[in-house]
Write a protein that holds these residues in place. Sequence first.
Motif, mmCIF file in Angstrom:
data_model
loop_
_atom_site.group_PDB
_atom_site.id
_atom_site.type_symbol
_atom_site.label_atom_id
_atom_site.label_comp_id
_atom_site.label_asym_id
_atom_site.label_seq_id
_atom_site.Cartn_x
_atom_site.Cartn_y
_atom_site.Cartn_z
ATOM 1 N N GLY A 18 36.346 41.160 46.442
ATOM 2 C CA GLY A 18 36.711 40.397 47.648
ATOM 3 C C GLY A 18 38.035 39.699 47.419
ATOM 4 O O GLY A 18 38.914 40.228 46.728
ATOM 5 N N GLY A 19 38.178 38.477 47.944
ATOM 6 C CA GLY A 19 39.386 37.693 47.691
ATOM 7 C C GLY A 19 39.581 37.508 46.194
ATOM 8 O O GLY A 19 40.691 37.542 45.677
ATOM 9 N N SER A 20 38.484 37.271 45.493
ATOM 10 C CA SER A 20 38.484 37.392 44.028
ATOM 11 C C SER A 20 37.384 38.388 43.685
ATOM 12 O O SER A 20 36.428 38.548 44.444
ATOM 13 C CB SER A 20 38.277 36.046 43.350
ATOM 14 O OG SER A 20 37.006 35.532 43.693
ATOM 15 N N GLU A 60 46.176 48.597 52.520
ATOM 16 C CA GLU A 60 45.724 49.964 52.843
ATOM 17 C C GLU A 60 46.565 50.552 53.985
ATOM 18 O O GLU A 60 46.943 51.726 53.940
ATOM 19 C CB GLU A 60 44.236 49.967 53.237
ATOM 20 C CG GLU A 60 43.305 49.848 52.034
ATOM 21 C CD GLU A 60 41.816 49.944 52.409
ATOM 22 O OE1 GLU A 60 41.475 49.847 53.606
ATOM 23 O OE2 GLU A 60 40.994 50.096 51.489
ATOM 24 N N ASP A 116 45.943 40.770 51.558
ATOM 25 C CA ASP A 116 44.706 41.262 52.157
ATOM 26 C C ASP A 116 44.694 42.781 52.030
ATOM 27 O O ASP A 116 45.634 43.462 52.453
ATOM 28 C CB ASP A 116 44.670 40.830 53.632
ATOM 29 C CG ASP A 116 43.307 41.066 54.249
ATOM 30 O OD1 ASP A 116 42.808 42.207 54.166
ATOM 31 O OD2 ASP A 116 42.738 40.111 54.805
ATOM 32 N N ASN A 137 33.460 46.697 52.763
ATOM 33 C CA ASN A 137 34.206 47.251 53.897
ATOM 34 C C ASN A 137 35.193 48.357 53.583
ATOM 35 O O ASN A 137 35.578 49.094 54.491
ATOM 36 C CB ASN A 137 34.979 46.129 54.599
ATOM 37 C CG ASN A 137 34.042 45.099 55.190
ATOM 38 O OD1 ASN A 137 33.188 45.439 55.997
ATOM 39 N ND2 ASN A 137 34.175 43.865 54.769
ATOM 40 N N GLY A 143 30.977 41.906 48.641
ATOM 41 C CA GLY A 143 32.246 41.194 48.871
ATOM 42 C C GLY A 143 33.034 41.909 49.970
ATOM 43 O O GLY A 143 32.706 43.041 50.368
ATOM 44 N N GLY A 144 34.069 41.247 50.464
ATOM 45 C CA GLY A 144 34.848 41.778 51.593
ATOM 46 C C GLY A 144 35.390 43.174 51.356
ATOM 47 O O GLY A 144 35.360 44.028 52.255
ATOM 48 N N ILE A 145 35.880 43.441 50.156
ATOM 49 C CA ILE A 145 36.402 44.782 49.835
ATOM 50 C C ILE A 145 35.240 45.735 49.553
ATOM 51 O O ILE A 145 35.177 46.844 50.098
ATOM 52 C CB ILE A 145 37.347 44.709 48.604
ATOM 53 C CG1 ILE A 145 38.596 43.891 48.928
ATOM 54 C CG2 ILE A 145 37.723 46.110 48.126
ATOM 55 C CD1 ILE A 145 39.533 43.621 47.737
ATOM 56 N N HIS A 171 31.380 42.808 42.738
ATOM 57 C CA HIS A 171 31.763 41.857 43.788
ATOM 58 C C HIS A 171 33.279 41.964 43.959
ATOM 59 O O HIS A 171 34.045 41.473 43.122
ATOM 60 C CB HIS A 171 31.354 40.431 43.396
ATOM 61 C CG HIS A 171 31.745 39.417 44.425
ATOM 62 N ND1 HIS A 171 30.838 38.693 45.150
ATOM 63 C CD2 HIS A 171 32.965 39.024 44.871
ATOM 64 C CE1 HIS A 171 31.479 37.910 45.994
ATOM 65 N NE2 HIS A 171 32.780 38.089 45.839
HETATM 66 P P1 ADP Z 1 36.259 35.638 49.356
HETATM 67 O O1 ADP Z 1 36.307 36.292 48.019
HETATM 68 O O2 ADP Z 1 37.431 34.766 49.654
HETATM 69 O O3 ADP Z 1 34.917 35.045 49.692
HETATM 70 P P2 ADP Z 1 35.613 38.003 50.876
HETATM 71 O O4 ADP Z 1 34.552 38.436 49.912
HETATM 72 O O5 ADP Z 1 35.203 37.757 52.287
HETATM 73 O O6 ADP Z 1 36.455 36.774 50.410
HETATM 74 O O7 ADP Z 1 36.744 39.114 50.846
HETATM 75 C C1 ADP Z 1 37.895 38.967 51.610
HETATM 76 C C2 ADP Z 1 38.800 40.137 51.329
HETATM 77 O O8 ADP Z 1 38.120 41.368 51.604
HETATM 78 C C3 ADP Z 1 40.015 40.161 52.241
HETATM 79 O O9 ADP Z 1 41.038 39.374 51.733
HETATM 80 C C4 ADP Z 1 40.383 41.629 52.195
HETATM 81 O O10 ADP Z 1 41.183 41.850 51.038
HETATM 82 C C5 ADP Z 1 39.069 42.347 52.006
HETATM 83 N N1 ADP Z 1 38.568 43.016 53.224
HETATM 84 C C6 ADP Z 1 37.858 42.465 54.232
HETATM 85 N N2 ADP Z 1 37.594 43.395 55.181
HETATM 86 C C7 ADP Z 1 38.142 44.556 54.757
HETATM 87 C C8 ADP Z 1 38.215 45.886 55.278
HETATM 88 N N3 ADP Z 1 37.672 46.221 56.445
HETATM 89 N N4 ADP Z 1 38.879 46.813 54.557
HETATM 90 C C9 ADP Z 1 39.441 46.491 53.371
HETATM 91 N N5 ADP Z 1 39.405 45.257 52.830
HETATM 92 C C10 ADP Z 1 38.765 44.312 53.499
#
Ligand code: ADP
Length: 394
Positions: free
Chosen positions: A204-206, A282, A277, A329, A324-326, A202
């Motif tokens: 993401g932000g964390s 990147e 972010d 994506n 997760g976001g990272i 996972h």
């Molecule tokens: P949280 O942990 O706050 O729930 P997320 O899982 O949505 O957050 O992750 C958010 C993070 O994912 C962003 O801060 C960014 O670092 C990363 N992120 C989101 N989209 C992309 C992308 N297209 N490429 C690289 N990193 C991304």
Amino acid sequence: MKVLVANLGSTSFKYRLFDMANERVLARGGVERIGSAESRCFVETLGQRHEATLPAKDHAVAVRLCLEQLAEHGCLASPDELSAIGFKAVHARGTTGVQRVDERVLSAMEAYADVAPAHNPPYIAAMRLLAKQLPHIPLVAAFETGFHQTIAPAQRLYAVPLEWAERYGIQRWGFHGASHAYIAQRTAELLKSPRARIISCHLGGSSSLCAIRDGQSQANSLGMSPQSGLPHNNRVGDFDPFALPVLLRETGKSLEQVLDDLAERSGLLGLSGAGNDLRDIESAAARGDARAQLAMDVFTAGVRHYLGAYLVLLGGADAVVFTGGIGENSVAMREAICANLETFGIVLDPQANRTARGEARIDAASSRVQLWIMPTNEELIVARHVVASCQLAD
Ligand code: ADP
């Protein structure tokens, strides 16, 4: 049974409304800028978005506005139709799992407000208010530590005097439980193997990695607090406590200030100086910014460190999953994490990695380990916990 799963920030409230008869999301929405005279209240249902600007002085008013909006758009017959509100709560002293929110649970969360400073205070404030002002709606907290109760003492304990663990709960609790639980269930389903060895990443932000066998957590890279383990967007990750006296002496800062730096201005942000972010980092690295590249390298090294540890712990893996976001994506991050791991049976398909959308398999034909990108669904796990706890209470 209709259940609302809440995600709280200090000035925001977001939710998903589930019909648990079929586990469908009926609506998602929320309120932003709580406390302002012009809070933005929105709901998305059946592909349509409706917005209103209304004053929401606090979280209880925000929830009430959302319930009215849901009734107005036909998602609830009336605000009273809601069976319960579930929370992805983070940490509490001496308690975990799924709990009805009451004074005991709130005090236990309060006792760890300084262990989870970004999460516990806004949740406690909002839960207190909701319990007082909407007493007819049951509030249920599903703690992020709950999924990790199966972690064995050898993985769980820090090497400190044992009574610290026994008396004060100083141990690796693990977090991101709802996300890793979803990945465990969905991956076992896809692999048609409830006993699968899974490494859930996972990111993401964390961020955290979790080793899973037989659907159960065996280890998680997050420890006593959500500031530990991998570097996070702005939180430190693993750190030697003996650096603290040096920092206090050299910077003249108080312990609180240094802890604040570690929780707010460290991680990818502190290393890169290019924001918190990964998208910005990147881009900066692509323009030749060496610090940004360094931050990405430290993050990659951290993920590979735990990946290696969990391959050993599980005796290999059947699947490695990115979420997760990272994780979902970042093509570059997945590529860097999986580089040169052929010996361990991990081979990424670069083309599939670049073009994948949504839930997708990204391993090469020669890979012994399946590699997946998988959007997580923490809210569904929380909603299931809420249903189970309400049925128990009946
Ligand atoms: P949280 O942990 O706050 O729930 P997320 O899982 O949505 O957050 O992750 C958010 C993070 O994912 C962003 O801060 C960014 O670092 C990363 N992120 C989101 N989209 C992309 C992308 N297209 N490429 C690289 N990193 C991304």
